[in-house]
Design a protein around this motif. Structure first.
Motif, mmCIF file in Angstrom:
data_model
loop_
_atom_site.group_PDB
_atom_site.id
_atom_site.type_symbol
_atom_site.label_atom_id
_atom_site.label_comp_id
_atom_site.label_asym_id
_atom_site.label_seq_id
_atom_site.Cartn_x
_atom_site.Cartn_y
_atom_site.Cartn_z
ATOM 1 N N PHE A 186 0.828 -1.201 0.000
ATOM 2 C CA PHE A 186 0.000 0.000 0.000
ATOM 3 C C PHE A 186 0.868 1.259 0.000
ATOM 4 C CE2 PHE A 186 -2.876 3.176 1.886
ATOM 5 C CZ PHE A 186 -3.933 3.057 1.004
ATOM 6 N N ALA A 187 1.960 1.240 0.755
ATOM 7 C CA ALA A 187 2.878 2.383 0.790
ATOM 8 C C ALA A 187 3.515 2.605 -0.582
ATOM 9 C CB ALA A 187 3.947 2.176 1.850
ATOM 10 N N GLU A 188 3.898 1.518 -1.235
ATOM 11 C CA GLU A 188 4.477 1.641 -2.579
ATOM 12 C C GLU A 188 3.452 2.198 -3.558
ATOM 13 O OE1 GLU A 188 6.638 -1.028 -6.068
ATOM 14 O OE2 GLU A 188 6.211 -1.966 -4.141
ATOM 15 N N LEU A 189 2.224 1.740 -3.445
ATOM 16 C CA LEU A 189 1.151 2.238 -4.300
ATOM 17 C C LEU A 189 0.924 3.731 -4.078
ATOM 18 C CD1 LEU A 189 -1.054 1.663 -6.367
ATOM 19 C CD2 LEU A 189 -2.522 0.936 -4.476
ATOM 20 N N GLN A 190 0.917 4.153 -2.826
ATOM 21 C CA GLN A 190 0.754 5.581 -2.518
ATOM 22 C C GLN A 190 1.899 6.406 -3.110
ATOM 23 O OE1 GLN A 190 0.301 5.192 1.810
ATOM 24 N NE2 GLN A 190 -1.693 6.181 1.595
ATOM 25 N N VAL A 195 1.312 6.792 -6.863
ATOM 26 C CA VAL A 195 0.232 7.752 -7.107
ATOM 27 C C VAL A 195 0.741 9.181 -6.891
ATOM 28 C CG1 VAL A 195 -1.997 8.599 -6.259
ATOM 29 C CG2 VAL A 195 -1.632 6.149 -6.608
ATOM 30 N N SER A 196 1.487 9.384 -5.843
ATOM 31 C CA SER A 196 2.037 10.711 -5.550
ATOM 32 C C SER A 196 2.942 11.194 -6.678
ATOM 33 C CB SER A 196 2.813 10.672 -4.236
ATOM 34 O OG SER A 196 3.404 11.916 -3.973
ATOM 35 N N LYS A 197 3.803 10.319 -7.174
ATOM 36 C CA LYS A 197 4.696 10.688 -8.279
ATOM 37 C C LYS A 197 3.900 11.039 -9.530
ATOM 38 C CE LYS A 197 8.589 7.939 -6.684
ATOM 39 N NZ LYS A 197 9.395 6.725 -6.909
ATOM 40 N N MET A 198 2.828 10.295 -9.782
ATOM 41 C CA MET A 198 1.993 10.581 -10.951
ATOM 42 C C MET A 198 1.289 11.926 -10.798
ATOM 43 S SD MET A 198 0.284 6.946 -11.918
ATOM 44 C CE MET A 198 1.235 5.646 -12.683
ATOM 45 N N GLU A 199 0.750 12.179 -9.611
ATOM 46 C CA GLU A 199 0.031 13.429 -9.365
ATOM 47 C C GLU A 199 0.955 14.646 -9.453
ATOM 48 O OE1 GLU A 199 -3.562 11.902 -6.433
ATOM 49 O OE2 GLU A 199 -1.740 12.714 -5.520
ATOM 50 N N ASN A 200 2.221 14.456 -9.107
ATOM 51 C CA ASN A 200 3.175 15.565 -9.108
ATOM 52 C C ASN A 200 4.012 15.630 -10.383
ATOM 53 O OD1 ASN A 200 2.480 16.517 -6.488
ATOM 54 N ND2 ASN A 200 3.655 14.842 -5.601
ATOM 55 N N GLU A 223 5.648 1.980 -16.888
ATOM 56 C CA GLU A 223 6.173 0.948 -15.987
ATOM 57 C C GLU A 223 5.515 1.029 -14.607
ATOM 58 O OE1 GLU A 223 10.328 0.470 -13.694
ATOM 59 O OE2 GLU A 223 10.516 0.594 -15.876
ATOM 60 N N GLN A 224 5.383 2.236 -14.094
ATOM 61 C CA GLN A 224 4.798 2.418 -12.770
ATOM 62 C C GLN A 224 3.308 2.110 -12.759
ATOM 63 O OE1 GLN A 224 6.564 3.345 -9.682
ATOM 64 N NE2 GLN A 224 7.937 2.328 -11.106
ATOM 65 N N LEU A 225 2.630 2.378 -13.854
ATOM 66 C CA LEU A 225 1.209 2.051 -13.946
ATOM 67 C C LEU A 225 1.007 0.538 -13.895
ATOM 68 C CD1 LEU A 225 -1.665 3.048 -14.232
ATOM 69 C CD2 LEU A 225 -1.352 3.070 -16.690
ATOM 70 N N LYS A 226 1.863 -0.199 -14.579
ATOM 71 C CA LYS A 226 1.793 -1.665 -14.537
ATOM 72 C C LYS A 226 2.047 -2.161 -13.110
ATOM 73 C CE LYS A 226 3.236 -2.286 -19.302
ATOM 74 N NZ LYS A 226 4.334 -2.689 -20.188
ATOM 75 N N ARG A 227 3.038 -1.570 -12.439
ATOM 76 C CA ARG A 227 3.337 -1.958 -11.061
ATOM 77 C C ARG A 227 2.151 -1.632 -10.149
ATOM 78 N NH1 ARG A 227 4.996 -5.444 -7.561
ATOM 79 N NH2 ARG A 227 5.812 -4.538 -5.673
ATOM 80 N N ALA A 228 1.541 -0.468 -10.363
ATOM 81 C CA ALA A 228 0.382 -0.069 -9.561
ATOM 82 C C ALA A 228 -0.753 -1.070 -9.729
ATOM 83 C CB ALA A 228 -0.078 1.336 -9.942
#
Length: 63
Positions: free
Chosen positions: A11-15, A18-23, A33-38
């Motif tokens: 959950f922490a990794e997912l947050q 999301v934070s990196k995407m929002e910023n 790559e991060q979307l696949k991981r999410a």
């Protein structure tokens, strides 16, 4: 030997993702790559919550 992932860590990794995407901290290659991981993390968290709920219901039904 593969260590079982903890819900809190997933959950922490997912947050973090999301934070990196929002910023806007990810370029287009990283975003893909991060979307696949999410997606993997969401699936893991959902499965973990479902299994935990089933275990709790089973315990409560035994009483």
């Amino acid at each position: 030997m593969k260590q079982e992932q903890k819900y809190e860590n997933a959950f922490a990794e997912l947050q973090s993702i999301v934070s990196k995407m929002e910023n806007d901290e990810l370029d287009i290659d990283q975003m893909s790559e991060q979307l696949k991981r999410a997606q993997q993390l969401i699936r893991f968290c959902k499965d973990k919550l479902t299994k935990t709920e089933e275990e709790i219901k089973k315990i409560l039904d035994e009483k």
